[in-house]
Design a protein around this motif. Structure first.
Motif, mmCIF file in Angstrom:
data_model
loop_
_atom_site.group_PDB
_atom_site.id
_atom_site.type_symbol
_atom_site.label_atom_id
_atom_site.label_comp_id
_atom_site.label_asym_id
_atom_site.label_seq_id
_atom_site.Cartn_x
_atom_site.Cartn_y
_atom_site.Cartn_z
ATOM 1 N N ASN A 1 0.813 -1.231 0.000
ATOM 2 C CA ASN A 1 0.000 0.000 0.000
ATOM 3 C C ASN A 1 0.840 1.272 0.000
ATOM 4 O OD1 ASN A 1 -2.537 1.325 0.003
ATOM 5 N ND2 ASN A 1 -2.369 1.702 2.188
ATOM 6 N N ILE B 1 -12.234 0.218 7.890
ATOM 7 C CA ILE B 1 -11.000 -0.064 7.168
ATOM 8 C C ILE B 1 -10.294 -1.274 7.763
ATOM 9 C CG2 ILE B 1 -9.548 1.506 8.528
ATOM 10 C CD1 ILE B 1 -8.046 2.125 5.907
ATOM 11 N N ILE B 2 -10.357 -1.426 9.088
ATOM 12 C CA ILE B 2 -9.758 -2.597 9.726
ATOM 13 C C ILE B 2 -10.551 -3.844 9.358
ATOM 14 C CG2 ILE B 2 -9.231 -3.686 11.949
ATOM 15 C CD1 ILE B 2 -8.681 -0.932 13.080
ATOM 16 N N LEU C 1 0.623 -4.369 7.768
ATOM 17 C CA LEU C 1 -0.265 -3.238 7.495
ATOM 18 C C LEU C 1 -1.434 -3.215 8.455
ATOM 19 C CD1 LEU C 1 -1.015 -0.819 5.730
ATOM 20 C CD2 LEU C 1 -2.197 -2.389 4.187
ATOM 21 N N LYS D 1 -0.179 -1.704 11.775
ATOM 22 C CA LYS D 1 0.010 -0.251 11.692
ATOM 23 C C LYS D 1 -1.328 0.480 11.655
ATOM 24 C CE LYS D 1 2.895 -0.341 8.123
ATOM 25 N NZ LYS D 1 3.848 0.140 7.075
ATOM 26 N N THR D 2 -2.265 -0.061 10.889
ATOM 27 C CA THR D 2 -3.582 0.568 10.790
ATOM 28 C C THR D 2 -4.326 0.522 12.115
ATOM 29 O OG1 THR D 2 -3.679 -0.128 8.465
ATOM 30 C CG2 THR D 2 -5.736 0.599 9.473
ATOM 31 N N SER D 3 -4.216 -0.589 12.823
ATOM 32 C CA SER D 3 -4.892 -0.733 14.121
ATOM 33 C C SER D 3 -4.365 0.277 15.130
ATOM 34 C CB SER D 3 -4.702 -2.162 14.656
ATOM 35 O OG SER D 3 -5.303 -3.113 13.813
ATOM 36 N N HIS E 1 -5.567 3.838 14.257
ATOM 37 C CA HIS E 1 -6.974 4.085 14.564
ATOM 38 C C HIS E 1 -7.238 4.076 16.074
ATOM 39 C CE1 HIS E 1 -9.090 4.360 10.666
ATOM 40 N NE2 HIS E 1 -7.952 3.865 10.238
#
Length: 341
Positions: free
Chosen positions: A154, A226-227, A251, A254-256, A259
């Motif tokens: 991404n 998104i998660i 990814l 990192k996203t978790s 958020h």
């Protein structure tokens, strides 16, 4: 000339719709089918769309009850008759030559999809991501496996549905998931799984408008979709591209964490910490998988360890690290190329 269908969902964009539609109808490539989907917009968008339909025979208009971006795109796809399809968000706009350039690359490389670079468009300036490529660099050709890897990372290949020209046959039986935000995350990997030849060009041809009242700017727990989308995609990756599962876990971690902090900064949206506890618990539950994914990444490994103990400990680490880097000037901040308007 092959026909290009352009699907444009419309909702509460009265301020921006003329800029968008004029940039589409003014393309140097003229064999277009422009599908404006009025998704129950309460302003004058429906009337404006009808006026464009009267003026230009290439325009088709759908009026429907509000169902969200996914539902609007799905409705538009039912009318698509073009050889190629391009999605455009109605607050964005296109370079005059965008369609012509993408079609030329599509034909030249016999590709299934072509991705253009884009500008982050603000009211007084543009930003171009030149961290990986310059505007005049030669195009990159991906096969399915290399494409899926870049999608999971991404960085270079984005999850966005917009800004890409697809062969209509690749996507016309893959509807977007209704009722979610970040619908592209649930959809794009299913498309990429079908693609054999994918071309990425570095010329910025799409203007991705950054407005204060956009979904991205007004955070709520719904943004946690998104998660959910990344988890759904991860299951797909484990089954079909198992060599990419560690990148997928990376990814997701990192996203978790990001958020979690967004929820903390919007504390009123998560007063009882229900969603933050859910994220923290999920990271602890999958600790071994995340650790395997980040064991070669010293910084993320520390963050994972500290976050699993308590998120506030990780926050303290991140803040101290940033302060130290700024003080001793050991790192150079990566900045996008800025163009003043």
């Amino acid at each position: 000339m092959d026909k290009v269908s352009m699907v444009i969902p419309i909702y509460k964009v009265e301020k921006y719709i003329h800029r968008c539609v004029k940039s589409v109808l003014g393309q140097t490539y003229t064999n277009l089918e422009v599908i404006l989907v009025n998704d129950g917009s309460p302003d004058q968008c429906g009337k404006i769309a009808d006026e464009y339909q009267k003026k230009d025979p290439r325009v088709k208009v759908i009026h429907k009850e509000n169902g969200g971006l996914s539902d609007a795109r799905n409705a538009g796809m039912k009318l698509v008759t073009g050889d190629y399809t391009l999605f455009v968000d109605s607050d964005d706009w296109l370079d005059t030559n965008m369609v012509k350039v993408l079609v030329n690359y599509m034909l030249k490389y016999k590709a299934d999809a072509v991705q253009a670079a884009f500008f982050y468009a603000h009211d007084d300036h543009l930003l171009y991501d030149n961290r990986y490529y310059a505007e005049d660099d030669p195009p990159i050709l991906f096969n399915r496996n290399s494409l899926m890897k870049e999608l999971v990372i991404n960085e270079k290949v984005k999850n966005f549905a917009w800004g890409k020209l697809f062969k209509t046959s690749m996507i016309n039986d893959l509807p977007f998931k209704k009722g979610v935000l970040f619908e592209d995350v649930f959809w794009t990997h299913l498309v990429m799984d079908r693609i054999q030849r994918y071309v990425m060009i570095h010329q910025p041809l799409y203007y991705y408008y950054q407005r204060e009242d956009s979904i991205v700017s007004s955070y709520s727990p719904k943004n946690l979709d998104i998660i959910k989308g990344l988890k759904e995609r991860h299951e797909f990756i484990e089954k079909k591209y198992s060599d990419l599962k560690l990148e997928s876990y990376k990814l997701l971690l990192k996203t978790s964490i990001i958020h979690y902090w967004l929820l903390m900064m919007n504390n009123s949206k998560d007063k009882d910490k229900y969603f933050r506890k859910m994220i923290h618990g999920d990271v602890k539950l999958n600790y071994s998988h995340f650790f395997e994914a980040v064991k070669e990444d010293k910084d993320l490994r520390y963050q994972l360890f500290l976050f699993s103990i308590h998120p506030n400990v990780n926050m303290l680490y991140v803040l101290l690290k940033k302060a130290a880097e700024k003080y001793i000037k050991r790192t150079k901040q990566l900045q996008l190329k800025k163009i003043d308007l």
